[in-house]
Design an enzyme around this catalytic site. Structure first.
Site, PDB file in Angstrom:
ATOM      1  N   ASP A 289       2.867   0.803  -1.936  1.00  0.00           N
ATOM      2  CA  ASP A 289       3.050  -0.054  -0.773  1.00  0.00           C
ATOM      3  C   ASP A 289       2.750   0.773   0.482  1.00  0.00           C
ATOM      4  O   ASP A 289       2.298   1.917   0.390  1.00  0.00           O
ATOM      5  CB  ASP A 289       4.446  -0.664  -0.751  1.00  0.00           C
TER       6      ASP A 289
ATOM      7  N   ASP B 243       6.942   4.504  -0.647  1.00  0.00           N
ATOM      8  CA  ASP B 243       8.214   4.862  -1.279  1.00  0.00           C
ATOM      9  C   ASP B 243       8.377   4.169  -2.631  1.00  0.00           C
ATOM     10  O   ASP B 243       9.358   4.407  -3.330  1.00  0.00           O
ATOM     11  CB  ASP B 243       9.402   4.551  -0.366  1.00  0.00           C
TER      12      ASP B 243
ATOM     13  N   ASP C   1       4.345   2.375   2.943  1.00  0.00           N
ATOM     14  CA  ASP C   1       4.955   3.676   3.239  1.00  0.00           C
ATOM     15  C   ASP C   1       5.174   4.496   1.973  1.00  0.00           C
ATOM     16  O   ASP C   1       5.881   5.488   1.991  1.00  0.00           O
ATOM     17  CB  ASP C   1       6.266   3.509   4.005  1.00  0.00           C
TER      18      ASP C   1
ATOM     19  N   SER D 101       6.901  -1.174   5.808  1.00  0.00           N
ATOM     20  CA  SER D 101       6.605  -1.143   4.385  1.00  0.00           C
ATOM     21  C   SER D 101       5.577  -2.211   4.010  1.00  0.00           C
ATOM     22  O   SER D 101       4.426  -2.155   4.426  1.00  0.00           O
ATOM     23  CB  SER D 101       7.894  -1.294   3.581  1.00  0.00           C
TER      24      SER D 101
END
Length: 495
Positions: A276, A280, A278, A131
């Site tokens: 960010d 999510d 990834d 992340s």
């Protein structure tokens, strides 16, 4: 087929017991070469697959089990860090050696794994990602059937114990590997959250941070274009690049917001969006380049959903609550509070049937996305809401901010006392004022015209403070200064 030929990773011939200290409360995260490498990833993949496969074999034939509709397969994807692909291949090898079939989704964001786990009716899913952590870190996010989270007290500890012991079963033939990189089912599902016919002309700046979001943004842009939606998108730091030439994508850090803010102003954009690594989490900037705190986004999306689905439940976390509760009441929904953290939010949403759940940390969860968080759905809902209301983003949230100002989350590193000691002491300090108390998540004390929440981080050695008031910015500033000075006297240093 040969697993080593499929993945390029060759596991050890024998497995001695080891200690793996990269397991956290909700996922696996570690420093490369210190507490995470390909050998550890192999062990985790093999343990994960063995445990899920055993549960499936035990329960699939039970008529009352929801396992009977699943397929004995696990999906896996990875972000764009240079270390992610080798770690993914080692994890795949471990799962294949456990006798489980694997679907490799290629380069993905975490929510694509959430989607694929349910879409393909898989036993579980893995996203290899760190992340927003530094470049020398990586990790694995795990889910089980129907995209349900796995936490330390719900399976993760069992996976860790088996991975550490190396006591793997060898009674199954190797699994088969399939590469499925078509994102169309996921893209179509995400697009189903909005009515493109309602979209009005808008100009967006989207900063993918050189992370995994870029290809998905491209596909969503194509869908908007095919629908003749009058949306102009300016792409910033768009190309996936695991070296992160513009810094680790983490818009929670103020310095990382500058590029998006400048691009919004330069291009006279209606909205700025940043992700960010990834994707999510979704971060929003208004037409003036102002960063919108996540707690106000929760209120805005609650409004959007209650307009679509009257009287539904909305789940929120206890760090900042005044605005969300007021919006849910105004739009005649049901407010349901949950402890912070994705595993708690998702379970409370399932229990209550909530249509939407949000955290001030920019995680947003959706019933129709398998109760999982998505970074793409929030900005699509936002452009739909801007179009329907005819308002700018600042017009939508300024009233919230003025009515319920908040301090934003303040993080402190502890040097003298541990978190329970600090929390107990601050409760004693304010006890004589007779506030309403909640220990759902850390300590929340509500004094009527202001409140605060103080809690220990689940992932870092920090304590986190949030303060809010009812329309009184001066009171907010006074109480923020008072509590920060008190924390400093306890040896809590701003982080």
């Amino acid at each position: 087929m040969s697993t080593s030929a499929n993945t390029g990773y060759q596991p050890a011939a024998k497995f001695s017991p080891i200690t793996i200290d990269s397991f956290k409360a909700y996922d696996i995260r570690g420093e490369l070469g210190v507490n995470l490498d390909e050998d550890i990833a192999y062990r985790i993949g093999r343990a994960f697959a063995q445990i899920l496969s055993r549960r499936y074999d035990t329960m699939a034939d039970t008529q009352t089990s929801d396992m009977s509709s699943l397929q004995p397969v696990i999906v896996i994807g990875s972000d764009i860090r240079h270390s992610s692909e080798p770690l993914k291949q080692a994890t795949i090898t471990g799962m294949l050696d456990a006798g489980v079939d694997v679907i490799d989704l290629g380069m993905t964001g975490t929510e694509e794994v959430y989607f694929a786990t349910s879409h393909y009716k898989a036993l579980g899913g893995i996203e290899v990602t760190a992340s927003h952590n530094p470049i020398n870190y990586n990790g694995l996010k795990l889910v089980k059937e129907y995209s349900k989270p796995i936490s330390a007290d719900d399976g993760l500890a069992e996976i860790q114990a088996l991975a550490e012991s190396g006591l793997f079963t060898t009674d199954k033939p190797s699994g088969n590997l399939q590469l499925l990189t078509d994102k169309s089912p996921y893209i179509n599902h995400v697009m189903s959250f909005i009515d493109t016919d309602k979209l009005k002309p808008l100009k967006l700046v989207i900063n993918s941070g050189n992370g995994s979001a870029g290809p998905v943004v491209d596909l969503l842009t194509d869908k908007l274009r095919q629908a003749d939606a009058p949306i102009e998108i300016i792409k910033l730091h768009h190309t996936p690049d695991g070296s992160f030439p513009n810094g680790i994508p983490n818009p929670m850090i103020a310095a990382n917001r500058i590029a998006t803010q400048q691009a919004v102003l330069k291009n006279n954009a209606d909205l700025g969006i940043a992700f960010d690594g990834d994707f999510d989490r979704c971060f929003l900037f208004d037409e003036n380049g102002e960063f919108i705190d996540g707690s106000y986004v929760v209120g805005m999306l609650a409004q959007a959903f209650l307009n679509k689905y009257p009287a539904e439940s909305i789940v929120y976390d206890p760090r900042v609550i005044y605005n969300t509760e007021a919006v849910v009441k105004e739009y005649k929904g049901k407010a349901v509070i949950s402890k912070s953290g994705h595993s708690f939010i998702k379970q409370v949403m399932r229990d209550s049937g909530a249509v939407y759940g949000g955290e001030m940390s920019a995680h947003h969860y959706f019933r129709d996305f398998f109760y999982c968080d998505s970074g793409m759905i929030p900005w699509l809902l936002t452009i739909e809401l801007l179009s329907i209301t005819g308002k700018t983003l600042s017009e939508l949230v300024t009233g919230y901010i003025q009515a319920y100002p908040s301090s934003g989350e303040r993080n402190f590193r502890l040097t003298t006392h541990d978190a329970p000691t600090i929390i107990s002491a601050i409760e004693s300090k304010f006890g004589p004022e007779n506030p309403t108390k909640s220990t759902l998540d850390g300590l929340s004390l509500n004094f009527g015209d202001w409140r605060f929440n103080l809690r220990a981080s689940n992932t870092e050695p920090l304590i986190r403070l949030n303060i809010e008031s009812r329309g009184d910015a001066a009171l907010l500033a006074t109480k923020t200064q008072e509590i920060e000075q008190w924390l400093a006297a306890q040896g809590a240093i701003p982080a």
